[in-house]
Motif scaffolding. Structure first.
Motif, mmCIF file in Angstrom:
data_model
loop_
_atom_site.group_PDB
_atom_site.id
_atom_site.type_symbol
_atom_site.label_atom_id
_atom_site.label_comp_id
_atom_site.label_asym_id
_atom_site.label_seq_id
_atom_site.Cartn_x
_atom_site.Cartn_y
_atom_site.Cartn_z
ATOM 1 N N CYS A 70 -12.551 51.757 -14.394
ATOM 2 C CA CYS A 70 -12.308 52.958 -13.588
ATOM 3 C C CYS A 70 -10.812 53.122 -13.377
ATOM 4 O O CYS A 70 -10.099 52.136 -13.161
ATOM 5 C CB CYS A 70 -13.023 52.822 -12.238
ATOM 6 S SG CYS A 70 -12.710 54.201 -11.093
ATOM 7 N N LYS A 90 -8.595 61.135 -19.295
ATOM 8 C CA LYS A 90 -9.811 61.641 -19.934
ATOM 9 C C LYS A 90 -9.667 61.610 -21.456
ATOM 10 O O LYS A 90 -10.593 61.239 -22.169
ATOM 11 C CB LYS A 90 -10.117 63.070 -19.464
ATOM 12 C CG LYS A 90 -10.525 63.196 -18.001
ATOM 13 C CD LYS A 90 -11.733 62.363 -17.622
ATOM 14 C CE LYS A 90 -13.024 62.851 -18.278
ATOM 15 N NZ LYS A 90 -14.207 62.074 -17.838
ATOM 16 N N LYS A 95 -13.688 55.218 -18.889
ATOM 17 C CA LYS A 95 -15.104 55.395 -18.530
ATOM 18 C C LYS A 95 -15.300 56.252 -17.282
ATOM 19 O O LYS A 95 -16.173 57.108 -17.220
ATOM 20 C CB LYS A 95 -15.757 54.022 -18.276
ATOM 21 C CG LYS A 95 -15.831 53.127 -19.494
ATOM 22 C CD LYS A 95 -16.326 51.742 -19.078
ATOM 23 C CE LYS A 95 -15.908 50.697 -20.120
ATOM 24 N NZ LYS A 95 -16.103 49.340 -19.616
ATOM 25 N N MET A 96 -14.508 55.972 -16.258
ATOM 26 C CA MET A 96 -14.674 56.667 -14.976
ATOM 27 C C MET A 96 -13.293 57.041 -14.445
ATOM 28 O O MET A 96 -12.455 56.175 -14.244
ATOM 29 C CB MET A 96 -15.386 55.734 -13.981
ATOM 30 C CG MET A 96 -15.531 56.293 -12.583
ATOM 31 S SD MET A 96 -16.997 57.320 -12.444
ATOM 32 C CE MET A 96 -17.060 57.622 -10.699
ATOM 33 N N ASN A 111 -11.816 69.124 -11.255
ATOM 34 C CA ASN A 111 -13.210 69.240 -11.722
ATOM 35 C C ASN A 111 -13.280 69.924 -13.082
ATOM 36 O O ASN A 111 -14.048 69.510 -13.951
ATOM 37 C CB ASN A 111 -14.040 70.030 -10.704
ATOM 38 C CG ASN A 111 -14.507 69.168 -9.540
ATOM 39 O OD1 ASN A 111 -14.958 68.051 -9.741
ATOM 40 N ND2 ASN A 111 -14.378 69.673 -8.324
ATOM 41 N N ASP A 116 -14.406 62.672 -13.112
ATOM 42 C CA ASP A 116 -15.776 62.278 -12.752
ATOM 43 C C ASP A 116 -16.052 62.400 -11.257
ATOM 44 O O ASP A 116 -17.158 62.717 -10.845
ATOM 45 C CB ASP A 116 -16.039 60.834 -13.206
ATOM 46 C CG ASP A 116 -15.913 60.697 -14.714
ATOM 47 O OD1 ASP A 116 -16.823 61.151 -15.425
ATOM 48 O OD2 ASP A 116 -14.877 60.180 -15.181
ATOM 49 N N ARG A 117 -15.023 62.131 -10.455
ATOM 50 C CA ARG A 117 -15.220 62.249 -8.999
ATOM 51 C C ARG A 117 -13.902 62.658 -8.354
ATOM 52 O O ARG A 117 -12.871 62.027 -8.595
ATOM 53 C CB ARG A 117 -15.698 60.923 -8.417
ATOM 54 C CG ARG A 117 -15.993 61.034 -6.931
ATOM 55 C CD ARG A 117 -16.561 59.762 -6.360
ATOM 56 N NE ARG A 117 -16.722 59.885 -4.927
ATOM 57 C CZ ARG A 117 -16.959 58.855 -4.111
ATOM 58 N NH1 ARG A 117 -17.062 57.649 -4.603
ATOM 59 N NH2 ARG A 117 -17.083 59.036 -2.819
#
Length: 220
Positions: A70, A90, A95-96, A111, A116-117
């Motif tokens: 992450c 990205k 992965k995150m 977004n 991802d968050r």
């Protein structure tokens, strides 16, 4: 078992606090910041620290950031650097990717580029503190979505000895008690016969309206 590895980019107040907590929880953390002083301050606290420009794809590639579980973009007040860093992460296939947003518009852009968050630490903390100020029995407040919330409510003296069945929050208000935190441990998914005592903490999930009604009618 391999420990999860986190890259935290931006070692300001939020990034450094997050990094130290991840270390405390037993994870490996790479801290990255373009400010040498910020990196020096955290060098003894984290697994690795690096002075680097996070908007440079080659630099992040050379640091092996794509192999981390992450990456958190915790850049303070440079929205452009935050967005460019998220794009690079990205593109590298991390992965995150989690990113701190400074405003609603900043969050919308994050977004759109596939983060991802997106987290809003200042806004969310403000919301939580406001709820705690107006509700003395409210210990914590987490918004799960625009409709659903999970809260921690301290049990007042007058409810001492009542069972979940007697409180009956699901039938009366539509919300559910998902846990009771007692002095001697936590009861997960309590049964109808489980009893609450003064200063126990009930963890309740429901819509904002349901919880507000339950709190107003039962807790206050």
């Amino acid at each position: 078992m391999k420990k999860n590895q986190y890259a935290v980019i931006g070692l300001g107040r939020f990034g450094s606090s997050l990094s130290k907590e991840l270390i405390k929880l037993g994870y490996e953390v790479l801290g990255i910041d373009k400010d040498e002083e910020a990196v020096d301050e955290m060098s003894s606290e984290l697994t690795h620290t690096v002075v680097a420009d996070s908007t440079d794809e080659e630099v992040l590639k050379s640091l092996g950031v794509r192999n981390f579980d992450c990456a958190v973009v915790a850049i303070g007040d440079d929205i452009q650097a935050s967005i460019l860093t998220a794009i690079v992460l990205k593109d590298l296939g991390v992965k995150m990717v989690v990113a701190k947003a400074l405003s609603e518009l900043h969050g919308k852009v994050l977004n759109k580029i596939g983060v991802d968050r997106v987290i809003y630490p200042e806004r969310d903390m403000g919301i939580r503190v406001a709820h705690q100020l107006v509700s003395p029995n409210l210990l914590d407040y987490i918004e799960l979505s625009k409709d659903y919330t999970i809260v921690e409510l301290s049990v007042p003296k007058r409810l001492c000895g009542l069972s979940i069945k007697e409180l009956d929050p699901r039938a009366k208000y539509g919300c559910s008690v998902v846990a009771i935190n007692k002095k001697n441990g936590v009861i997960i998914a309590p049964m109808a016969t489980d009893v609450v005592n003064e200063k126990d903490v009930m963890v309740i999930i429901g819509t904002n309206d349901q919880i507000e009604e339950f709190e107003h009618e039962v807790i206050r």
